[in-house]
Enzyme design. Structure first.
Site, PDB file in Angstrom:
ATOM      1  CD  GLU A 168      -2.772  -1.328   2.427  1.00  8.77           C
ATOM      2  OE1 GLU A 168      -2.879  -0.344   3.174  1.00  8.77           O
ATOM      3  OE2 GLU A 168      -3.368  -2.399   2.640  1.00  8.77           O
ATOM      4  CD  GLU A 279      -4.393  -8.037   1.923  1.00  2.92           C
ATOM      5  OE1 GLU A 279      -5.294  -7.358   2.466  1.00  2.92           O
ATOM      6  OE2 GLU A 279      -3.201  -7.678   1.924  1.00  2.92           O
TER       7      GLU A 279
HETATM    8  O1  G3I Z   1      -2.103  -9.367  18.852  1.00  2.00           O
HETATM    9  C1  G3I Z   1      -2.671  -8.233  19.531  1.00  2.00           C
HETATM   10  C2  G3I Z   1      -3.198  -8.666  20.899  1.00  2.00           C
HETATM   11  O2  G3I Z   1      -2.099  -9.090  21.710  1.00  2.00           O
HETATM   12  C3  G3I Z   1      -3.921  -7.480  21.543  1.00  2.00           C
HETATM   13  O3  G3I Z   1      -4.476  -7.898  22.762  1.00  2.00           O
HETATM   14  C4  G3I Z   1      -5.027  -7.009  20.592  1.00  2.00           C
HETATM   15  C5  G3I Z   1      -5.807  -5.835  21.144  1.00  2.00           C
HETATM   16  O4  G3I Z   1      -5.052  -4.658  20.975  1.00  2.00           O
HETATM   17  O5  G3I Z   1      -4.428  -6.579  19.352  1.00  2.00           O
HETATM   18  C6  G3I Z   1      -3.807  -7.697  18.702  1.00  2.00           C
HETATM   19  O6  G3I Z   1      -3.249  -7.236  17.502  1.00  2.00           O
HETATM   20  C7  G3I Z   1      -4.227  -6.961  16.498  1.00  2.00           C
HETATM   21  C8  G3I Z   1      -3.850  -7.793  15.250  1.00  2.00           C
HETATM   22  O7  G3I Z   1      -4.734  -7.471  14.158  1.00  2.00           O
HETATM   23  C9  G3I Z   1      -3.890  -9.291  15.518  1.00  2.00           C
HETATM   24  O8  G3I Z   1      -5.184  -9.713  15.719  1.00  2.00           O
HETATM   25  C10 G3I Z   1      -4.144  -5.469  16.147  1.00  2.00           C
HETATM   26  O9  G3I Z   1      -4.591  -4.718  17.255  1.00  2.00           O
HETATM   27  C11 G3I Z   1      -5.020  -5.182  14.933  1.00  2.00           C
HETATM   28  O10 G3I Z   1      -4.821  -3.827  14.515  1.00  2.00           O
HETATM   29  C12 G3I Z   1      -4.598  -6.094  13.777  1.00  2.00           C
HETATM   30  O11 G3I Z   1      -5.490  -5.830  12.702  1.00  2.00           O
HETATM   31  C13 G3I Z   1      -5.026  -6.386  11.457  1.00  2.00           C
HETATM   32  C14 G3I Z   1      -4.779  -5.203  10.483  1.00  2.00           C
HETATM   33  O12 G3I Z   1      -4.439  -5.702   9.184  1.00  2.00           O
HETATM   34  C15 G3I Z   1      -3.630  -4.335  10.958  1.00  2.00           C
HETATM   35  O13 G3I Z   1      -2.452  -5.109  11.005  1.00  2.00           O
HETATM   36  C16 G3I Z   1      -6.119  -7.276  10.891  1.00  2.00           C
HETATM   37  O14 G3I Z   1      -6.255  -8.431  11.714  1.00  2.00           O
HETATM   38  C17 G3I Z   1      -5.746  -7.718   9.484  1.00  2.00           C
HETATM   39  O15 G3I Z   1      -6.804  -8.481   8.899  1.00  2.00           O
HETATM   40  C18 G3I Z   1      -5.502  -6.488   8.611  1.00  2.00           C
HETATM   41  O16 G3I Z   1      -5.101  -6.946   7.354  1.00  2.00           O
HETATM   42  C19 G3I Z   1      -4.825  -5.908   6.378  1.00  2.00           C
HETATM   43  C20 G3I Z   1      -3.621  -6.369   5.568  1.00  2.00           C
HETATM   44  O17 G3I Z   1      -2.527  -6.597   6.425  1.00  2.00           O
HETATM   45  C21 G3I Z   1      -3.311  -5.348   4.484  1.00  2.00           C
HETATM   46  N1  G3I Z   1      -4.479  -5.119   3.621  1.00  2.00           N
HETATM   47  C22 G3I Z   1      -5.688  -4.695   4.364  1.00  2.00           C
HETATM   48  C23 G3I Z   1      -6.031  -5.749   5.412  1.00  2.00           C
HETATM   49  C24 G3I Z   1      -7.315  -5.403   6.149  1.00  2.00           C
HETATM   50  O18 G3I Z   1      -7.153  -4.204   6.862  1.00  2.00           O
END
Ligand code: G3I
Length: 372
Positions: A168, A279
């Site tokens: 991105e 994705e």
């Molecule tokens: O692992 C921590 C956990 O320890 C903590 O308790 C919890 C609450 O804060 O957060 C957990 O981490 C989360 C992580 O997902 C794992 O579940 C993050 O907060 C959360 O922001 C993260 O969201 C991910 C997001 O990308 C940001 O990385 C989504 O699951 C994931 O589906 C999303 O995927 C993105 C692709 O990488 C790029 N393209 C878009 C796509 C959707 O947004």
């Protein structure tokens, strides 16, 4: 006048609603087929391999501990993508601290089940820990980029076959030159951070497939052209780029710009790049609650998207962003998901195959038989 059963009546009403909703998005829905047992068909990964490509999905490490899910994942997928474990946020919780355990476990699972593993993602503006945001600047940028990519790609050399090197980097709304995203990486290193990242990844694992990943190529607007411009610049500079990933976060009710997507595929092919669908899922938060209707509209959109691409180019891989609606990121980000289950992925909340599964299966079968 034959009696119409309540179930049949509801189906007809739902179909009428579907036709009216999809009609406004320009895509006629597939007829409702009589239910038949597609549970007995082989996994999508098997069907994809028979078509000379791969199907896989993203997974979060904690989900591996659920046996039923792990076996459903192994049955359906020939590629695994860590949804979080290989991002800066997942790997590097604090300065000087590396947490490889989740990614190592996913890598082991992939090897145990003879799956390929994709790495997502080495350089992204998001999921970038606070300590790194504070540390990244013009003086530290080159060292931070080199240290991260060399360490991570080097560790998984020969085990991660394909990397989303940069994710991105395009965001025309930021009004930067060439539609580049105004990110900390751009401010620290200028637009050349992209080709630097690819060169560092290639040096760390010359056998890895290196991919630029982004979203929005399937919609009207400036994104597709800006992404193609970046790809051309990378190719002109001789960057070791092998493919482009289009994320394909579709909407059941937002029309795909078919002409733009066809042009995008033609340009990618002309550049000699592979195309990966990285994705795939379908957002339907603006649809009525009826699950059968949402399933059908989502599957119709997936089918339209895949058929448009397959008519132009054979994707290297089709990856959905998650395998089951139960764990879709959309549920995490959709406040009313608790009352209203997500309908977006190939398996439902109890790991039964959905109309989205069937849409992907049918497209793979058509590919196998060369009917595209
Ligand atoms: O692992 C921590 C956990 O320890 C903590 O308790 C919890 C609450 O804060 O957060 C957990 O981490 C989360 C992580 O997902 C794992 O579940 C993050 O907060 C959360 O922001 C993260 O969201 C991910 C997001 O990308 C940001 O990385 C989504 O699951 C994931 O589906 C999303 O995927 C993105 C692709 O990488 C790029 N393209 C878009 C796509 C959707 O947004």
């Amino acid at each position: 006048m034959p009696r119409v059963s309540r179930r049949r009546f509801l189906q007809y009403t739902a179909m009428a609603a579907a036709a009216s909703i999809l009609g406004c998005t320009g895509y006629a829905e597939q007829p409702v087929l009589p239910h038949y047992d597609f549970e007995s068909l082989p996994g999508l990964g098997v069907t994809a391999r028979r078509a000379g490509m791969d199907y896989g999905a993203a997974i979060r490490y904690p989900q591996l501990s659920e046996e039923a899910y792990a076996s459903a994942f192994a049955k359906e997928c020939s590629v695994i993508v860590p949804e979080h474990a290989l991002k800066w946020e997942g790997l590097r919780p604090a300065a000087g601290v590396w947490n490889f355990q989740p990614a190592d476990a996913l890598c082991e699972f992939a090897q145990m089940h003879h799956m390929k593993m994709r790495g997502h993602t080495l350089v992204w503006y998001f999921a970038f820990p606070k300590w790194a945001q504070q540390a990244l600047d013009k003086d530290s940028g080159a060292r931070m980029l080199e240290e991260h990519i060399t360490t991570v790609v080097g560790r998984y050399r020969g085990r991660v076959s394909s990397w989303d090197v940069v994710n991105e980097a395009i965001h025309p709304e930021d009004n930067q030159a060439d539609g580049m995203r105004d990110s900390l990486w751009l401010r620290a290193l200028g637009p050349s951070y992209v080709e630097r990242a690819f060169s560092l990844a290639h040096a760390a694992d010359p056998s890895a497939e290196l991919v630029y990943n982004d979203y929005g190529a399937e919609f009207s607007g400036k994104r597709a052209d800006a992404i193609l411009g970046l790809l051309r610049r990378l190719k002109d500079k001789g960057a070791p780029i092998h493919g482009v990933g289009i994320q394909a976060h579709l909407w059941a009710t937002h029309a795909i710009d078919v002409k733009k997507l066809q042009m995008f595929c033609k340009e990618v092919k002309q550049m000699g790049l592979k195309l990966l669908i990285t994705e795939l899922d379908v957002k339907d938060s603006d649809l009525p609650d009826d699950i059968a209707l949402r399933d059908r509209l989502g599957a119709a959109r997936v089918r339209q998207f895949l058929e448009t691409i397959l008519a132009e180019i054979k994707p290297q891989q089709i990856l959905t962003w998650g395998l089951t609606n139960k764990y879709s990121w959309l549920a995490m980000h959709d406040q009313n998901a608790s009352e209203r289950p997500v309908c977006s992925l190939p398996l439902d909340q109890t790991y039964q195959r959905t109309p989205v599964w069937k849409a992907i299966h049918d497209c793979l079968i058509k590919l196998q038989s060369g009917l595209n």
